[in-house]
Design an enzyme around this catalytic site. Structure first.
Site, PDB file in Angstrom:
ATOM      1  N   ASP A 227      58.041  43.641  37.307  1.00  0.00           N
ATOM      2  CA  ASP A 227      59.263  44.444  37.256  1.00  0.00           C
ATOM      3  C   ASP A 227      58.964  45.937  37.110  1.00  0.00           C
ATOM      4  O   ASP A 227      59.869  46.719  36.845  1.00  0.00           O
ATOM      5  CB  ASP A 227      60.146  44.047  36.061  1.00  0.00           C
TER       6      ASP A 227
ATOM      7  N   LYS B 241      72.188  36.077  36.435  1.00  0.00           N
ATOM      8  CA  LYS B 241      71.342  36.221  37.619  1.00  0.00           C
ATOM      9  C   LYS B 241      72.108  35.554  38.758  1.00  0.00           C
ATOM     10  O   LYS B 241      72.262  34.325  38.756  1.00  0.00           O
ATOM     11  CB  LYS B 241      70.000  35.536  37.386  1.00  0.00           C
TER      12      LYS B 241
END
Ligand code: PGA
Length: 428
Positions: free
Chosen positions: A207, A341
């Protein structure tokens, strides 16, 4: 109306195949793609992968692509793109499986998002406004960005068991200022890490967070505190920890050395030890949020910990964006924020529904990236349109992460005087 739906296989930020779709209407072409994550489990919608070992190590998505080109496109051509829930229902009915495993959640989500973009264009309104209309949300909000600064867990090659240490610039007046605060802290952190761990400590994880070879969470928090100190922003920046404890839960124990070779086994913690550790850390650092502090089936400890009220407790693997899990967590007071998500649930309509469930329960909502991302910035508009108050899109670094943060800059600019940045009220 929808005139054509054409999908292809592209690569995500990990270099793994994923689905991209071009949805055409009389207004033009609207493109969207699906992300994919590391943590996936039996309660989430399933990405359809080809499984042919000789091609992309079995990870190709040609079957999902063909499902769009041959089945979904036939069902959707001629439909009005503003009718999001009808479009999503057509795909859900076509799939039949509860976890979208027949057509693939990767296929369905990409089409659902592309249709949402087309719907906004059809109505000639910005995407975030269209999403707000779909959900009945009247006020638009710019969320607090939750930036990943240090990566660990399954997102990095260091010894840190904890998945990420993040910051929330809650004291900024605008999103633009929050992004600046995040970027400056990130760059100060780079210098702080280099001093102690050398330049290779600044390699980044999935990330975009730095990956110094630390094994203790406290060491990571000290590095971040030092970087915040150098920015001068001090109490305007708060800290969040993404534990992802399911990754290192063995039976009833938590192995904080799960990535350390030749370990002695002394770092096995019980659920109670973990609670004690979190209590101490919350007292010593400005931690305002902890995500997945326990295994996804360790309801007993997460309930007890949430009840202490020390910080926001976010359910990621605990909930898997699944309405049944969310319902249970609400009933049992197991956590007080949803990590959403979109690819775990699989359509825009269902995402809107679970956000409503969470908000009705007075929970916080964090719209989240996946570790395998694309340049699609849909989640930024989703976050503004649903007024979710928090967005987690990784470090303020790497193109696929910045696609989301830069889109929020544009939205803030476009809203002008109407732009409301949630700031200190991020938990409400
Ligand atoms: P993932 O996790 O690897 O499951 O996508 C991403 C996150 O929690 O930020």
């Amino acid at each position: 109306v929808i005139t054509k739906v054409k999908a292809r296989q592209i690569l995500d930020s990990r270099g793994m195949p994923t689905v991209e779709v071009d949805l055409h209407t009389n207004k033009g072409m609207f493109r969207a793609s699906s992300p994919s994550g590391v943590s996936s489990g039996m309660y989430e919608a399933i990405d359809l992968r080809d499984g042919e070992k000789g091609t992309y190590l079995g990870n190709g998505v040609n079957r999902a692509v063909n499902n769009i080109n041959e089945k979904i496109s036939v069902a959707l051509v001629g439909m009005d793109p503003t009718l999001q829930s009808q479009i999503d229902q057509v795909m859900i009915d076509l799939d039949k499986a509860e976890n979208k495993s027949e057509l693939g959640a990767n296929a369905i989500l990409a089409v659902s998002i592309a249709a949402c973009k087309a719907g906004a264009a059809e109505k000639e309104v910005p995407l975030h406004k269209h999403i707000a209309d779909l959900s009945g949300q009247t006020s638009l909000l710019l969320p607090v960005p939750v930036f990943t600064l240090i990566s660990g867990g399954k997102h990095a090659g260091n010894n840190l068991a904890i998945q990420e240490i993040m910051i929330l610039p809650v004291g900024s007046k605008t999103f633009e200022e929050a992004l600046q605060m995040g970027s400056e802290t990130y760059h100060h952190l780079k210098a702080v890490i280099t001093e102690t761990y050398g330049a290779h400590g600044c390699n980044v994880g999935e990330d975009g967070g730095f990956t110094p070879n630390i094994s203790s969470l406290r060491d990571g928090l000290d590095l971040v505190q030092k970087a915040i100190g150098k920015t001068g922003y001090n109490e305007k920046i708060k800290i969040a920890v993404g534990v992802s404890a399911t990754e290192f839960c063995i039976g009833t124990k938590y192995d904080l050395d799960f990535k350390t070779p030749n370990k002695s086994g002394q770092n096995f913690k019980s659920g109670q030890d973990m609670i004690d550790m979190y209590k101490e850390l919350c007292a010593d650092y400005p931690i305002v949020s902890i995500e997945d502090p326990f295994d996804k089936e360790d309801w007993e400890h997460v309930k007890y910990f949430s009840g202490l009220g020390l910080c926001q407790v976010v359910g990621d693997d605990l909930l898997m964006s699944n309405p049944k899990r969310i319902e249970r967590a609400i009933q049992e007071n197991a956590c007080n924020a949803l990590l959403l998500k979109v690819n775990q649930i699989g359509t825009v309509t269902e995402a809107i529904e679970v956000v409503k469930m969470a908000k009705d329960a007075q929970w916080g909502v964090v719209i989240s990236q996946r570790s395998g991302e694309t340049e699609d910035s849909f989640i930024s508009d989703l976050s503004v349109g649903l007024a979710t108050s928090q967005i987690k899109a990784g470090a303020p670094c790497r193109g696929e992460r910045l696609a989301k943060y830069n889109q929020l800059l544009r939205i803030e600019e476009e809203l002008g005087d109407q732009a409301v940045y949630i700031s200190e009220k991020w938990r409400n």
